[in-house]
Write a protein that holds these residues in place. Sequence first.
Motif, short mmCIF file in Angstrom:
data_model
loop_
_atom_site.label_atom_id
_atom_site.label_comp_id
_atom_site.label_asym_id
_atom_site.label_seq_id
_atom_site.Cartn_x
_atom_site.Cartn_y
_atom_site.Cartn_z
N ALA A 1 0.82 -1.21 0.00
CA ALA A 1 0.00 0.00 0.00
C ALA A 1 0.86 1.26 0.00
N ALA A 2 2.14 1.13 0.39
CA ALA A 2 3.01 2.29 0.49
C ALA A 2 3.78 2.58 -0.78
N VAL A 3 3.68 1.72 -1.79
CA VAL A 3 4.56 1.88 -2.95
C VAL A 3 4.17 3.05 -3.85
N TRP A 4 3.02 3.66 -3.61
CA TRP A 4 2.67 4.88 -4.35
C TRP A 4 3.75 5.94 -4.15
N ALA A 5 4.50 5.86 -3.05
CA ALA A 5 5.50 6.87 -2.72
C ALA A 5 6.84 6.63 -3.41
N TYR A 6 6.97 5.57 -4.18
CA TYR A 6 8.24 5.30 -4.88
C TYR A 6 8.68 6.48 -5.75
N PRO A 7 7.79 7.07 -6.56
CA PRO A 7 8.24 8.21 -7.35
C PRO A 7 8.66 9.41 -6.50
N LEU A 8 8.10 9.55 -5.31
CA LEU A 8 8.54 10.63 -4.42
C LEU A 8 9.96 10.35 -3.92
N ARG B 1 10.86 5.29 -11.28
CA ARG B 1 10.39 4.56 -10.10
C ARG B 1 8.88 4.36 -10.11
N ALA B 2 8.16 5.26 -10.76
CA ALA B 2 6.74 5.02 -10.96
C ALA B 2 6.54 3.80 -11.85
N ALA B 3 7.43 3.63 -12.82
CA ALA B 3 7.34 2.46 -13.70
C ALA B 3 7.50 1.15 -12.92
N MET B 4 8.31 1.17 -11.88
CA MET B 4 8.46 -0.01 -11.03
C MET B 4 7.11 -0.44 -10.45
N VAL B 5 6.36 0.55 -9.99
CA VAL B 5 5.06 0.26 -9.37
C VAL B 5 4.10 -0.30 -10.42
N GLY B 6 4.15 0.27 -11.62
CA GLY B 6 3.30 -0.25 -12.68
C GLY B 6 3.58 -1.71 -12.99
#
Length: 262
Positions: free
Chosen positions: A48-55, A166-171
């Motif tokens: 649930a916390a991985v939305w913050a990867y691009p930050l 890093r957003a791509a990682m979440v995708g």
Amino acid sequence: MKRAARGKPLTNPDNRLFAAIDLPAALGLLTRLPVPVDGAAATARGAAAVWAYPLAGVVVGGLQALAMGGLLWLGVPAAITAALVLALAVTLTGAMHEDGLADSIDGLWGGWDKARRLAIMKDSHIGTYGVIALVLTLGLRWTALGLIAGAGDFALVLVVVAAVSRAAMVGVMAALPHARDGGLSHAVGRPAPRVAWVAVGIGAGLALITGHVGLVMVATVIAVLWVVIARAKIGGQTGDILGATQQLVEVALLIAVVSALD
């Protein structure tokens, strides 16, 4: 999703979309920065916390931009500045993404079936494919950073590249199931679609407001191709696959940036 140490779902996963622990958790996982992290709270958040990867990428890219600006101000040549900024980037992340790239390339192209490929990826030794991948990607990053430093317009570009990659990682995390029952990626869990969309939205939003929206398309193409390869080779994703995602997307974005320089 929150998971127990042995991979079993816990009864009370923390499914809030946002939590104060998320950015420290992302920085604690993706960087070597001395960020205090509540381990129990971070574990409870899981995917649930991985939305913050691009930050976390914004922080890494911002530090790279500051270093590049400072070195150029001191009169350090662009090529040497690029090498030092690249070294900083590797140091900030503990080379975890580079390690993922090397392991992924070794495994995906060094094994004949899924079991053997996963075994190679888990092995700490590096093979010929991995060495070649690291040499090529580090060389491309160094060259691109040198050209960007020479052009002088780098601050926002480095931030956007770090965030979007890093957003791509979440995708990729959301698009693929886990390829093995264990490992870092499995421990974190698979993010819900809404979490992935937040991460992608942050990366795309930064690209849009800074005038680099074309980078979103480049990142999407590379991420989709990597998803297809990973699914065909091992049937899913691992922590190494995610690290390789960041590296491949970053290289592609840097190439796109320097290709657009006047």
